[in-house]
Write a protein that holds these residues in place. Structure first.
Motif, PDB file in Angstrom:
ATOM      1  N   ASP A  69       0.844  -1.207   0.000  1.00 51.88           N
ATOM      2  CA  ASP A  69       0.000   0.000   0.000  1.00 51.88           C
ATOM      3  C   ASP A  69       0.876   1.254   0.000  1.00 51.88           C
TER       4      ASP A  69
ATOM      5  N   PRO B 280      -7.234   5.684   7.381  1.00 54.81           N
ATOM      6  CA  PRO B 280      -7.306   5.509   5.920  1.00 54.81           C
ATOM      7  C   PRO B 280      -8.688   5.017   5.497  1.00 54.81           C
ATOM      8  N   ARG B 284      -7.189   1.606   1.737  1.00 51.52           N
ATOM      9  CA  ARG B 284      -5.901   1.695   2.451  1.00 51.52           C
ATOM     10  C   ARG B 284      -4.823   2.466   1.685  1.00 51.52           C
ATOM     11  N   ALA B 291      -3.059   6.936   5.122  1.00 53.41           N
ATOM     12  CA  ALA B 291      -2.744   5.567   4.692  1.00 53.41           C
ATOM     13  C   ALA B 291      -1.266   5.267   4.899  1.00 53.41           C
ATOM     14  N   THR B 308      -8.678   1.445   9.648  1.00 54.05           N
ATOM     15  CA  THR B 308      -9.826   2.021   8.946  1.00 54.05           C
ATOM     16  C   THR B 308     -10.949   2.259   9.957  1.00 54.05           C
TER      17      THR B 308
END
Lengths: 339, 339
Positions: A69, B280, B284, B291, B308
């Motif tokens: 990510d 995030p 993601r 993030a 999250t």
């Protein structure tokens, strides 16, 4: 963080650019980790999710998910749903199966010795040069061998183009390659011109690698080593061409003039010097990569810099040389100087 | 290098983004150096050229010139001819005379202890957490005091907005501030609501700072300290509001559920929890800063993450809490959770 990095994005004051910059070391070390774990190569070979990549690279699924990510955020991977893909640039430069693979640069640029030079830049700014003893510049410093090994794919990128430009087809060429490192530039000339004889100069430990590369390229019989300091060792004589790839930026004007005088003394009249450098424009802020290179020199050398064309031209003239001309060579600049 | 950072800029494969990323640590340490040398403050006060700035900051002219040009390239200064100027963001956040000055964040984010966590991210990815002993997380670790000191201006940015949102005007409020750090959130509530009593919890060495800030803000008589670990110490009871600023990201789901159960047990029915986090989106990878924060947690904690909203909501529900709602609080997210 390309999308959020512009200082002019949005209308409200925004501290994110500052926050992102202060976290810049993670940008460097995470890319190094992704290269080391061969994430780009596994994705190129078909692994798509963090779970698959973790299995292939033998990492924790969580660590791989966070790493991938982060690579997406930094612009090195794409993401669709749970599936990661290569970007154009990561496919070309970070997949080990790509001929232009340059992932190995990470191991020099994020080498602990190199990073250590940047941990106290405040002191380096005060002093005007590195505050580490000798910086990276000690004779036979192990980092130079690392450098030569890992930067080989990068110098390989520009070497074929350089060889085409400086070659004198059908004529013999005696070439001195100062700080040959991986040897790419001299070897490219030897491959193109069967009458070229190359004299590669570098520290003894690095030279072993240049010679090995020359043998691998089938030009070992025309590749000769000169081990030692370019400022002290006998350089030989009668050179048609002297290569100076990424060397002058380590030193100040006076030191470079002294070196260039030595160089001119061993050249044939009518010969040329081919210098490869990061050359900023006179404004010293463009192009960004070349201009930013001055910071790398401030942190890691006693008195080096990223020199403008005018400054390089002045060094050559002060050493007795004639006209210099500049042309692009990838992200760098090739400067050809007349005897 | 905003202009060149886009992975989609230009049509040819371009290794510069990779090169720039691998040099990312210089981006962090150079900004720290510029802050430490008060470059932005001197420019705000009228110093314009590298020579003038070098004189004021007592540095070498060359070092200052390279530093300032690098700051221009990174988007933190402007340059016209030889004269440097502040950008909108550097005027607001990096000039010491600005009320929103946050330059001090550099001293935590580029602290050697913190940087050390990121030097072997490959191993951290393999393991799924920090490979440094305890990471930053040891009790009374000196870095927490550094953190609290230097991050104070940043938490100050969101604290007034948070206080407005959670305040119950005219009513008494008993508030527990877990990992109070500089104490900004609790102190802002105490300033807004004269009937609010704040109980700040943190390591003993950090708490001294929270208390000092409370006294400076004129609310010291309503600011009470609880020294120790949030997982072990007696938390008191009867709280209307519990603040959880930037704490849950240090731990895994199970650990957070255990903590939240402890928290719920000391709250009044009908009370609320106010959590401040980098949150995030489910993808993601957006927003970038929130993030990317997961990478900071991977490098510096055993089992933390940037969670999250769904993941945070699940922790609260698993601990017996009711509904959670989210709203923006600067670059972070404020999550309000019902008892």
């Amino acid at each position: 963080m390309a999308a959020q990095s512009s200082p002019h994005a949005g209308n409200e004051p925004n501290p994110l650019l500052i926050f992102d910059a202060l976290n810049g070391f993670a940008r460097a070390t995470a890319l190094k980790a992704a290269i080391e774990l061969e994430v780009f190569t596994f994705i190129g070979a078909g692994a798509g999710t963090a779970a698959e990549l973790a299995k292939r690279a033998q990492t924790s699924p969580k660590g791989m998910r966070i790493l991938c990510d982060f690579m997406v955020i930094q612009g090195f991977l794409a993401k669709q749903g749970e599936t990661y893909g290569l970007t154009r640039d990561s496919a070309v430069f970070l997949d080990k199966k790509s001929p232009a693979y340059m992932g190995s640069a990470a191991f020099f640029l994020v080498h602990p010795t190199h990073v250590a030079n940047f941990m106290d830049l405040t002191a380096a700014v005060r002093k005007g040069g590195t505050v580490n003893e000798q910086g990276n510049m000690g004779p036979e410093a192990p980092i130079w061998l690392e450098f030569a090994k890992w930067m080989a794919p990068i110098s390989a990128m520009g070497s074929a183009a350089l060889a085409q430009i400086v070659n004198t087809p059908g004529q013999g060429m005696k070439v001195l390659d100062i700080a040959a490192g991986p040897g790419a530039y001299g070897i490219a000339i030897a491959k193109l011109n069967p009458k070229a004889e190359i004299y590669g100069l570098d520290w003894k430990n690095v030279l072993a690698l240049s010679m090995e590369h020359a043998h691998q390229a089938g030009v070992g019989d025309r590749y000769h080593g000169i081990a030692g300091s370019a400022f002290e060792v006998d350089l030989g004589n009668g050179y048609d061409l002297v290569l100076l790839p990424n060397f002058l930026h380590h030193f100040d004007h006076a030191t470079n003039v002294k070196l260039l005088q030595r160089v001119r003394a061993v050249m044939k009249p009518g010969g040329r010097v081919a210098t490869v450098e990061f050359v900023p424009n006179d404004d010293r802020i463009t192009p960004a990569t070349a201009a930013a290179f001055s910071m790398m020199m401030l942190g890691s050398t006693e008195s080096g810099d990223a020199y403008t064309f005018k400054e390089l031209d002045a060094m050559f003239r002060d050493a007795g040389f004639g006209e210099s001309t500049a042309q692009e060579l990838g992200p760098q600049t090739l400067i050809l100087t007349k005897y």
